[in-house]
Design an enzyme around this catalytic site. Structure first.
Site, PDB file in Angstrom:
ATOM      1  N   GLY A   1       0.700  -5.182   0.648  1.00  0.00           N
ATOM      2  CA  GLY A   1      -0.449  -5.354  -0.249  1.00  0.00           C
ATOM      3  C   GLY A   1      -0.109  -6.159  -1.500  1.00  0.00           C
ATOM      4  O   GLY A   1      -0.986  -6.792  -2.095  1.00  0.00           O
TER       5      GLY A   1
ATOM      6  N   ALA B   1       0.855  -1.174   0.000  1.00  0.00           N
ATOM      7  CA  ALA B   1       0.000   0.000   0.000  1.00  0.00           C
ATOM      8  C   ALA B   1       0.897   1.232   0.000  1.00  0.00           C
ATOM      9  O   ALA B   1       2.054   1.171   0.454  1.00  0.00           O
ATOM     10  CB  ALA B   1      -0.896  -0.017   1.226  1.00  0.00           C
TER      11      ALA B   1
ATOM     12  N   GLU C   1      -0.440  -9.638  -0.547  1.00  0.00           N
ATOM     13  CA  GLU C   1      -1.876  -9.874  -0.316  1.00  0.00           C
ATOM     14  C   GLU C   1      -2.646 -10.023  -1.630  1.00  0.00           C
ATOM     15  O   GLU C   1      -3.571 -10.824  -1.731  1.00  0.00           O
ATOM     16  CB  GLU C   1      -2.452  -8.725   0.544  1.00  0.00           C
TER      17      GLU C   1
ATOM     18  N   GLU D   1       4.704  -4.791   7.174  1.00  0.00           N
ATOM     19  CA  GLU D   1       3.952  -3.728   7.859  1.00  0.00           C
ATOM     20  C   GLU D   1       4.424  -3.501   9.290  1.00  0.00           C
ATOM     21  O   GLU D   1       4.363  -2.382   9.807  1.00  0.00           O
ATOM     22  CB  GLU D   1       2.443  -4.057   7.864  1.00  0.00           C
TER      23      GLU D   1
HETATM   24  N1  CAA Z   1       4.530   3.225  -0.788  1.00  0.00           N
HETATM   25  C1  CAA Z   1       4.913   4.384  -1.315  1.00  0.00           C
HETATM   26  N2  CAA Z   1       6.078   4.551  -1.984  1.00  0.00           N
HETATM   27  C2  CAA Z   1       6.865   3.468  -2.092  1.00  0.00           C
HETATM   28  C3  CAA Z   1       6.527   2.232  -1.561  1.00  0.00           C
HETATM   29  C4  CAA Z   1       5.279   2.120  -0.878  1.00  0.00           C
HETATM   30  N3  CAA Z   1       4.838   0.943  -0.355  1.00  0.00           N
HETATM   31  N4  CAA Z   1       7.525   1.355  -1.807  1.00  0.00           N
HETATM   32  C5  CAA Z   1       8.457   2.042  -2.495  1.00  0.00           C
HETATM   33  N5  CAA Z   1       8.071   3.320  -2.663  1.00  0.00           N
HETATM   34  C6  CAA Z   1       8.792   4.393  -3.346  1.00  0.00           C
HETATM   35  C7  CAA Z   1       9.963   4.888  -2.516  1.00  0.00           C
HETATM   36  O1  CAA Z   1       9.515   5.822  -1.561  1.00  0.00           O
HETATM   37  C8  CAA Z   1      10.842   5.502  -3.575  1.00  0.00           C
HETATM   38  O2  CAA Z   1      10.319   6.752  -3.922  1.00  0.00           O
HETATM   39  P1  CAA Z   1      11.341   8.007  -4.185  1.00  0.00           P
HETATM   40  O3  CAA Z   1      12.168   7.567  -5.367  1.00  0.00           O
HETATM   41  O4  CAA Z   1      10.397   9.144  -4.502  1.00  0.00           O
HETATM   42  O5  CAA Z   1      12.133   8.162  -2.955  1.00  0.00           O
HETATM   43  C9  CAA Z   1      10.635   4.571  -4.769  1.00  0.00           C
HETATM   44  O6  CAA Z   1       9.398   3.890  -4.526  1.00  0.00           O
HETATM   45  C10 CAA Z   1      11.720   3.542  -4.927  1.00  0.00           C
HETATM   46  O7  CAA Z   1      11.845   2.871  -3.700  1.00  0.00           O
HETATM   47  P2  CAA Z   1      13.251   2.713  -2.923  1.00  0.00           P
HETATM   48  O8  CAA Z   1      14.149   3.842  -3.230  1.00  0.00           O
HETATM   49  O9  CAA Z   1      12.941   2.451  -1.491  1.00  0.00           O
HETATM   50  O10 CAA Z   1      13.811   1.380  -3.622  1.00  0.00           O
HETATM   51  P3  CAA Z   1      14.794   0.312  -3.009  1.00  0.00           P
HETATM   52  O11 CAA Z   1      15.193  -0.585  -4.117  1.00  0.00           O
HETATM   53  O12 CAA Z   1      15.869   0.941  -2.214  1.00  0.00           O
HETATM   54  O13 CAA Z   1      13.888  -0.534  -1.977  1.00  0.00           O
HETATM   55  C11 CAA Z   1      11.887  -1.691  -1.269  1.00  0.00           C
HETATM   56  C12 CAA Z   1      12.797  -1.281  -2.446  1.00  0.00           C
HETATM   57  C13 CAA Z   1      12.653  -2.668  -0.353  1.00  0.00           C
HETATM   58  C14 CAA Z   1      10.665  -2.378  -1.858  1.00  0.00           C
HETATM   59  C15 CAA Z   1      11.512  -0.442  -0.459  1.00  0.00           C
HETATM   60  O14 CAA Z   1      11.003   0.539  -1.348  1.00  0.00           O
HETATM   61  C16 CAA Z   1      10.466  -0.682   0.592  1.00  0.00           C
HETATM   62  O15 CAA Z   1      10.769  -1.214   1.643  1.00  0.00           O
HETATM   63  N6  CAA Z   1       9.197  -0.283   0.317  1.00  0.00           N
HETATM   64  C17 CAA Z   1       8.109  -0.373   1.252  1.00  0.00           C
HETATM   65  C18 CAA Z   1       7.599  -1.786   1.370  1.00  0.00           C
HETATM   66  C19 CAA Z   1       6.512  -1.848   2.421  1.00  0.00           C
HETATM   67  O16 CAA Z   1       6.706  -1.548   3.569  1.00  0.00           O
HETATM   68  N7  CAA Z   1       5.321  -2.319   2.012  1.00  0.00           N
HETATM   69  C20 CAA Z   1       4.181  -2.462   2.883  1.00  0.00           C
HETATM   70  C21 CAA Z   1       3.316  -1.251   2.795  1.00  0.00           C
HETATM   71  S1  CAA Z   1       2.026  -1.254   4.020  1.00  0.00           S
HETATM   72  C22 CAA Z   1       0.825  -2.235   3.367  1.00  0.00           C
HETATM   73  O17 CAA Z   1       0.940  -2.797   2.298  1.00  0.00           O
HETATM   74  C23 CAA Z   1      -0.397  -2.357   4.238  1.00  0.00           C
HETATM   75  C24 CAA Z   1      -1.490  -3.175   3.701  1.00  0.00           C
HETATM   76  O18 CAA Z   1      -1.508  -4.373   3.814  1.00  0.00           O
HETATM   77  C25 CAA Z   1      -2.639  -2.529   3.131  1.00  0.00           C
END
Ligand code: CAA
Length: 262
Positions: A111, A66, A114, A134
Site C-alpha cells: 500500500g 496495509a 500504491e 503481497e
Molecule cells: N502490517 C502490520 N505490521 C507491520 C507491517 C505491516 N504491513 N510492516 C511492519 N509491521 C510491523 C512488524 O510486525 C513489527 O511489529 P513488532 O515490532 O510488533 O513485531 C514492526 O512493524 C517492525 O517491523 P519489522 O520488525 O519487520 O522490521 P524490519 O526492519 O525487520 O523489516 C520490513 C521491515 C521489511 C518492512 C518488514 O516489516 C516487512 O516486510 N513488512 C511487511 C511489508 C509488506 O508485506 N507489505 C505489504 C502489505 S499487504 C498490502 O499492502 C496489500 C494492499 O495492497 C492493500
C-alpha cells in the site's frame, strides 16, 4: 476529528499528512483510511492550500503496506471492502485539484508504493525501498497497484515486481520512472519543501488544469486526450491567472497568481 494514526498540519499554503504508526512502520488500517479521508476533506474545503505533501513519521518507513495484522482474518467480503475503501481514498488523492508530492523517507511497500503511485510525483531518500510484496503473503496488491504500476512503469516491469515481490532501491525506482528524484535522507525534506514552495507560486487554475489533462488523457487515445487539452486550454482563460501570467510577461514583471475566476 482528532487523529491517532496521522499527523496533519498546514504550513502556509502547504498541507502535510504524515503517516504516524511508527511501531507498525506506518501500516494502513481502516482508521488510517478514515483519518486521511478526513484530512483530504479539510484540504478540499480550504482554498488557501496549494500543495499537499505525504510522508511518514519516523526515519524507517513511509508506509510498509496495509496492516497485515488487520488483514489476516478478513472474510472475502470484508477484504473486498478494505480494498475498495483504499482504492477510493487513492482516487480521491489523485483527483485532488492541487499538486500532491510523495516524500518517501523509507519503506514504501505494498500500500505504500500504491500511495506513492497515486501522487503527482515522488521524491525519495537514498534509503527508501519500494515494492509490491503481497505475493509473499499469498495475496495481491489491493489499492490499485496492479493497475497504476503497470500504467506507470510498463507491464513487464510491473509483473516482475508484483510476481517476485522483490524490493527495489530508490535509484532503481527512479530508473524505471516510479520516482522523480532521489536525495540524501538529510536533504529529502528540504528539497521536497523547495519544490512545494515553488508550486505555490504557480497559477492554481493552470496547475489543476494541467493535472486534470494529464490524468484524464492518460487512459484514452491520443486524439481524445488532445481534445480534453484544447477544452481545458480554453477554460484556463476563465481564470485571472491566464491574463495575469501573460500580461506580466509582456510587462516584464513577475506574475502574481490569485487563482480567481473572472
Ligand atoms: N502490517 C502490520 N505490521 C507491520 C507491517 C505491516 N504491513 N510492516 C511492519 N509491521 C510491523 C512488524 O510486525 C513489527 O511489529 P513488532 O515490532 O510488533 O513485531 C514492526 O512493524 C517492525 O517491523 P519489522 O520488525 O519487520 O522490521 P524490519 O526492519 O525487520 O523489516 C520490513 C521491515 C521489511 C518492512 C518488514 O516489516 C516487512 O516486510 N513488512 C511487511 C511489508 C509488506 O508485506 N507489505 C505489504 C502489505 S499487504 C498490502 O499492502 C496489500 C494492499 O495492497 C492493500
Amino acid at each position: 476529528m482528532s487523529y491517532n494514526t496521522i499527523l496533519f498540519e498546514i504550513e502556509g499554503s502547504v498541507a502535510v499528512i504524515r503517516f504516524n504508526r511508527p511501531k507498525a512502520l506506518n501500516a494502513i488500517n481502516p482508521e488510517v483510511v478514515a483519518e486521511v479521508n478526513d484530512a483530504l476533506e479539510k484540504i478540499e474545503s480550504n482554498p488557501s492550500v496549494r500543495v499537499l505533501i505525504l510522508t511518514g513519521e519516523g526515519e524507517k518507513a513511509f508506509v510498509a503496506g496495509a496492516d497485515i495484522a488487520f488483514m489476516a482474518n478478513l472474510s472475502p467480503l470484508a477484504a473486498r471492502k478494505f480494498s475498495r475503501d483504499g482504492q477510493d481514498l487513492l482516487f480521491r488523492l489523485e483527483e485532488l485539484p492541487i499538486p500532491v508530492i510523495a516524500c518517501v523517507n523509507g519503506f514504501a511497500l505494498g500500500g505504500g508504493t500504491e500511495i506513492a503511485l497515486a501522487c503527482d510525483f515522488v521524491y525519495a531518500s537514498e534509503n527508501a525501498k519500494f515494492g509490491q510484496p503481497e505475493i509473499n503473503l499469498g495475496i495481491i496488491p489491493g489499492f490499485g497497484g496492479t493497475q497504476r504500476l503497470a500504467r506507470l512503469v510498463g507491464k513487464g516491469m510491473a509483473k516482475e515486481m508484483i510476481m517476485t515481490g522483490a524490493m527495489i532501491s530508490a535509484e532503481e525506482a527512479k530508473r524505471i520512472g516510479l520516482v522523480n528524484k532521489v536525495f540524501s535522507p538529510e536533504k529529502l525534506w528540504e528539497e521536497t519543501m523547495k519544490t512545494a514552495n515553488l508550486l505555490t507560486t504557480k497559477g492554481k487554475v493552470s496547475l489543476k488544469a494541467a493535472k486534470n489533462c494529464i490524468d484524464r488523457g492518460y487512459d484514452v487515445d491520443l486524439r481524445s486526450g488532445c481534445y480534453v487539452e484544447s477544452d481545458t486550454f480554453g477554460l484556463c482563460m476563465t481564470s485571472s491567472d491566464g491574463k495575469e501570467g501573460m500580461t506580466a510577461f509582456l510587462e516584464k514583471r513577475k506574475p502574481d497568481f490569485k487563482g480567481e475566476l473572472i
